[in-house]
Write an enzyme that holds these catalytic residues in place. Structure first.
Site, PDB file in Angstrom:
ATOM      1  N   ARG A 120       0.768  -1.191   0.012  1.00 40.11           N
ATOM      2  CA  ARG A 120      -0.122  -0.178   0.088  1.00 40.11           C
ATOM      3  C   ARG A 120       0.849   1.086  -0.057  1.00 40.11           C
ATOM      4  NH1 ARG A 120      -3.137  -3.136   4.132  1.00 40.11           N
ATOM      5  NH2 ARG A 120      -4.758  -4.095   2.891  1.00 40.11           N
ATOM      6  N   LYS A 142       2.939  11.034 -11.971  1.00 41.77           N
ATOM      7  CA  LYS A 142       2.230  10.214 -12.701  1.00 41.77           C
ATOM      8  C   LYS A 142       2.996   8.748 -12.935  1.00 41.77           C
ATOM      9  CE  LYS A 142      -0.939  13.369 -15.486  1.00 41.77           C
ATOM     10  NZ  LYS A 142      -1.218  13.756 -16.712  1.00 41.77           N
ATOM     11  N   GLU A 184       8.998  17.118 -25.743  1.00 37.73           N
ATOM     12  CA  GLU A 184       8.376  17.415 -24.482  1.00 37.73           C
ATOM     13  C   GLU A 184       9.139  18.645 -24.128  1.00 37.73           C
ATOM     14  OE1 GLU A 184       5.800  16.011 -23.337  1.00 37.73           O
ATOM     15  OE2 GLU A 184       5.972  13.714 -23.282  1.00 37.73           O
ATOM     16  N   LYS A 226       7.370  22.498 -15.274  1.00 39.19           N
ATOM     17  CA  LYS A 226       6.369  21.196 -14.977  1.00 39.19           C
ATOM     18  C   LYS A 226       6.338  21.322 -13.518  1.00 39.19           C
ATOM     19  CE  LYS A 226       5.338  16.661 -15.152  1.00 39.19           C
ATOM     20  NZ  LYS A 226       5.333  15.229 -15.960  1.00 39.19           N
ATOM     21  N   ARG A 240      -3.158  21.158 -15.008  1.00 36.59           N
ATOM     22  CA  ARG A 240      -2.244  20.224 -15.304  1.00 36.59           C
ATOM     23  C   ARG A 240      -2.518  19.666 -16.956  1.00 36.59           C
ATOM     24  NH1 ARG A 240       0.848  15.511 -11.703  1.00 36.59           N
ATOM     25  NH2 ARG A 240       2.293  14.904 -13.481  1.00 36.59           N
ATOM     26  N   ASN A 244      -0.582  17.937 -21.156  1.00 35.97           N
ATOM     27  CA  ASN A 244      -0.707  16.861 -22.404  1.00 35.97           C
ATOM     28  C   ASN A 244      -1.113  17.448 -23.796  1.00 35.97           C
ATOM     29  OD1 ASN A 244      -0.800  14.822 -20.350  1.00 35.97           O
ATOM     30  ND2 ASN A 244      -2.566  15.494 -19.716  1.00 35.97           N
ATOM     31  N   HIS A 247      -0.944  15.039 -26.738  1.00 35.01           N
ATOM     32  CA  HIS A 247      -1.027  13.579 -26.019  1.00 35.01           C
ATOM     33  C   HIS A 247      -2.190  12.855 -26.599  1.00 35.01           C
ATOM     34  CE1 HIS A 247       2.404  15.233 -24.227  1.00 35.01           C
ATOM     35  NE2 HIS A 247       2.669  14.025 -23.361  1.00 35.01           N
ATOM     36  N   HIS A 251      -1.281   9.514 -27.910  1.00 35.50           N
ATOM     37  CA  HIS A 251      -1.695   8.510 -27.364  1.00 35.50           C
ATOM     38  C   HIS A 251      -2.361   7.451 -28.274  1.00 35.50           C
ATOM     39  CE1 HIS A 251      -0.979   9.932 -22.920  1.00 35.50           C
ATOM     40  NE2 HIS A 251       0.073   9.624 -23.512  1.00 35.50           N
TER      41      HIS A 251
HETATM   42  P1  NAD Z   1      11.813   4.611 -22.626  1.00 36.34           P
HETATM   43  O1  NAD Z   1      11.973   4.529 -20.955  1.00 36.34           O
HETATM   44  O2  NAD Z   1      11.450   3.338 -23.391  1.00 36.34           O
HETATM   45  O3  NAD Z   1      13.496   4.746 -23.020  1.00 36.34           O
HETATM   46  C1  NAD Z   1      13.866   4.780 -24.268  1.00 36.34           C
HETATM   47  C2  NAD Z   1      14.918   3.819 -24.680  1.00 36.34           C
HETATM   48  O4  NAD Z   1      16.085   4.495 -24.019  1.00 36.34           O
HETATM   49  C3  NAD Z   1      14.733   2.583 -24.140  1.00 36.34           C
HETATM   50  O5  NAD Z   1      14.973   1.436 -24.979  1.00 36.34           O
HETATM   51  C4  NAD Z   1      15.594   2.520 -22.854  1.00 36.34           C
HETATM   52  O6  NAD Z   1      16.059   1.431 -22.439  1.00 36.34           O
HETATM   53  C5  NAD Z   1      16.835   3.347 -23.257  1.00 36.34           C
HETATM   54  N1  NAD Z   1      17.589   4.064 -22.516  1.00 36.34           N
HETATM   55  C6  NAD Z   1      17.124   4.591 -21.476  1.00 36.34           C
HETATM   56  N2  NAD Z   1      18.147   5.415 -20.792  1.00 36.34           N
HETATM   57  C7  NAD Z   1      19.332   5.190 -21.726  1.00 36.34           C
HETATM   58  C8  NAD Z   1      20.795   5.749 -21.822  1.00 36.34           C
HETATM   59  N3  NAD Z   1      21.073   6.697 -20.891  1.00 36.34           N
HETATM   60  N4  NAD Z   1      21.422   5.468 -22.638  1.00 36.34           N
HETATM   61  C9  NAD Z   1      21.192   4.529 -23.815  1.00 36.34           C
HETATM   62  N5  NAD Z   1      19.710   4.143 -23.714  1.00 36.34           N
HETATM   63  C10 NAD Z   1      18.840   4.618 -22.752  1.00 36.34           C
HETATM   64  O7  NAD Z   1      11.268   5.842 -23.067  1.00 36.34           O
HETATM   65  P2  NAD Z   1      11.244   7.348 -22.484  1.00 36.34           P
HETATM   66  O8  NAD Z   1      11.044   8.222 -23.763  1.00 36.34           O
HETATM   67  O9  NAD Z   1      12.240   7.819 -21.722  1.00 36.34           O
HETATM   68  O10 NAD Z   1       9.638   7.498 -21.580  1.00 36.34           O
HETATM   69  C11 NAD Z   1       8.519   7.120 -22.408  1.00 36.34           C
HETATM   70  C12 NAD Z   1       7.496   6.964 -21.489  1.00 36.34           C
HETATM   71  O11 NAD Z   1       7.256   7.842 -20.552  1.00 36.34           O
HETATM   72  C13 NAD Z   1       5.992   6.285 -22.082  1.00 36.34           C
HETATM   73  O12 NAD Z   1       5.673   5.214 -21.613  1.00 36.34           O
HETATM   74  C14 NAD Z   1       5.320   7.496 -21.641  1.00 36.34           C
HETATM   75  O13 NAD Z   1       4.015   7.074 -21.513  1.00 36.34           O
HETATM   76  C15 NAD Z   1       5.867   8.047 -20.317  1.00 36.34           C
HETATM   77  N6  NAD Z   1       5.543   9.398 -19.773  1.00 36.34           N
HETATM   78  C16 NAD Z   1       5.112   9.406 -18.580  1.00 36.34           C
HETATM   79  C17 NAD Z   1       5.213  10.604 -17.927  1.00 36.34           C
HETATM   80  C18 NAD Z   1       4.791  10.986 -16.623  1.00 36.34           C
HETATM   81  O14 NAD Z   1       4.459  12.164 -16.206  1.00 36.34           O
HETATM   82  N7  NAD Z   1       4.719   9.809 -15.882  1.00 36.34           N
HETATM   83  C19 NAD Z   1       5.369  11.931 -18.995  1.00 36.34           C
HETATM   84  C20 NAD Z   1       5.674  11.779 -20.324  1.00 36.34           C
HETATM   85  C21 NAD Z   1       6.172  10.294 -20.733  1.00 36.34           C
HETATM   86  N1  GLY Z   2       3.087  14.378 -18.795  1.00 34.81           N
HETATM   87  C1  GLY Z   2       1.912  14.965 -18.363  1.00 34.81           C
HETATM   88  C2  GLY Z   2       1.779  15.145 -17.035  1.00 34.81           C
HETATM   89  O1  GLY Z   2       2.746  14.752 -16.201  1.00 34.81           O
HETATM   90  O2  GLY Z   2       1.097  15.641 -16.497  1.00 34.81           O
END
Ligand code: NAD
Ligand code: GLY
Length: 362
Positions: A120, A142, A184, A226, A240, A244, A247, A251
């Protein structure tokens, strides 16, 4: 090193940004409830950085469990999430064990969600290793996994204790992933920070060449934006949602083509062009401004058109957006460049025309 704070009362936390900051074990100690952590990483990041990271923490007397997930958006699912729980339960980790996400946004979102659920609620720390994660996903709490029908549909708002955005990790980041992160970064300029957008345009070449001080500035300005928005509306009851921009369309692209085929940042770029095309149709931004943004995305190595799987399928997928209220789409559009607005009364015919204008080959 730069430091800023996400202000959320008793759940406020710092973001540290700089070269080498995750190599200082002492910096982690104040954020651990007990000297035991579970580091969650993936099969790409672990061979590059996990042993060193574990060594750093162990050197400071911290007991470290590691959990290595398969790499990629297509593994942001229940089965993979369960691997984290298997490891935590299987080694009798207590609730005060801190989960540390060492990876990009996928690892960060999944580790955060696992921390929100484990007994939890266990503490967690973000050590983002992609540009996208450093400017966006590691901040704001998030956390989620995907459902086959929709991105990030299962999740929780759950804040980390601290974010360490160590720019050294970006050295190994592939160029395509760097570009995805820039989508972003550009977003913050478009929605609320016009001077930052001007700065990005002027410094894009250096950013693409991974100039350390430019990247550090881009991460700082992105996180400042942010943190301000999240501090004002943690659970996305209002403002907030502007984070997006692009997005809802993006998405739909990611789900429509199959998770992992388009990178999140690529889908956001093409989705942003759709949102701006709609903003243009509504008479809010003019064609010259739309071209300015498309030009910036192109220079950043990002797509400005979405895949053509049919407008009807886009609309169907967009119905799974988390901003939908009473079956009505709510879209983030731009009143002008640098000023986002949330709209729930856009005509579906206008949305369709904007999609149609922005899909197919470039
Ligand atoms: P990812 O985590 O898939 O990383 C991209 C690629 O780079 C992967 O293959 C990873 O293994 C590789 N990688 C990571 N660090 C590395 C490094 N230092 N050197 C070499 N390779 C490396 O993708 P991302 O673009 O980091 O994140 C996308 C995800 O984030 C999506 O699932 C999206 O929905 C999510 N997201 C979440 C929020 C939030 O607010 N929580 C905001 C934006 C995006
Ligand atoms: N990436 C959108 C949010 O964090 O709200």
């Amino acid at each position: 090193m730069e430091t800023l704070t996400v202000s959320l009362g008793s759940r406020s936390y710092p973001i540290f940004i700089g070269s080498g900051i995750s190599k200082d074990a002492e910096a982690f100690l104040p954020f651990l409830s007990m000297p035991k952590v579970a580091v969650v990483s993936n099969s790409v990041v672990a061979p590059l950085y996990l042993e060193k990271f574990k060594g750093t923490l162990r050197g400071a007397g911290v007991d470290v469990l590691d959990i290595v997930l398969p790499d990629g958006e297509k593994f942001k699912d229940w089965q993979t999430l369960n691997k984290i729980f298997d490891a935590l339960v299987g080694t009798s980790c207590e609730r005060s064990t801190t989960l540390i996400a060492l990876g990009g946004g996928v690892v960060g979102d999944m580790t955060g969600f696992a921390a929100a659920c484990y007994q939890r609620g266990a503490p967690f720390i973000q050590v983002p290793t992609t540009l996208l994660a450093q400017v966006d996903s590691s901040v704001g709490g998030k956390t989620a996994i995907n459902h086959p029908l929709g991105k990030n549909m299962i999740g929780a708002f759950y804040q980390p204790k601290v974010v360490f955005a160590d720019t050294d990790y970006l050295a190994s980041l592939p160029q395509r992933e760097l570009s995805a992160g820039l989508a972003e970064v550009i977003k913050y300029g478009l929605i609320r920070d016009l001077p930052f957008l001007d700065w990005i345009e002027a410094n894009l070449s250096g950013l693409l060449e991974k100039d350390q001080s430019l990247l550090e500035h881009a991460i700082l300005r992105s996180c400042v934006n942010k943190a301000e928005v999240v501090g004002a509306d943690e659970k996305e009851l209002g403002v907030r949602a502007i984070l997006n921009l692009g997005h809802t369309f993006g998405h739909a692209i990611e789900t429509g083509v199959g998770y992992g085929k388009w990178l999140h940042g690529e889908a956001v770029a093409a989705g942003t062009v759709m949102a701006l095309e709609l903003s243009r149709k509504l008479g809010w931004i003019d064609p010259v401004e739309l071209e300015r943004v498309k030009d910036l995305f192109q220079r950043a190595g990002l797509p400005t058109r979405g895949p053509d799987f049919g407008c009807a399928r886009y609309l169907e997928l967009m119905q799974h957006d988390k901003k939908v209220v009473n079956a009505k789409l709510r879209l983030v559009l731009l009143k002008k460049i640098g000023e986002a607005v949330l709209c729930d009364d856009v005509l579906l015919t206008d949305v369709s025309q904007a999609i149609d204008a922005c899909i197919g080959c470039e």
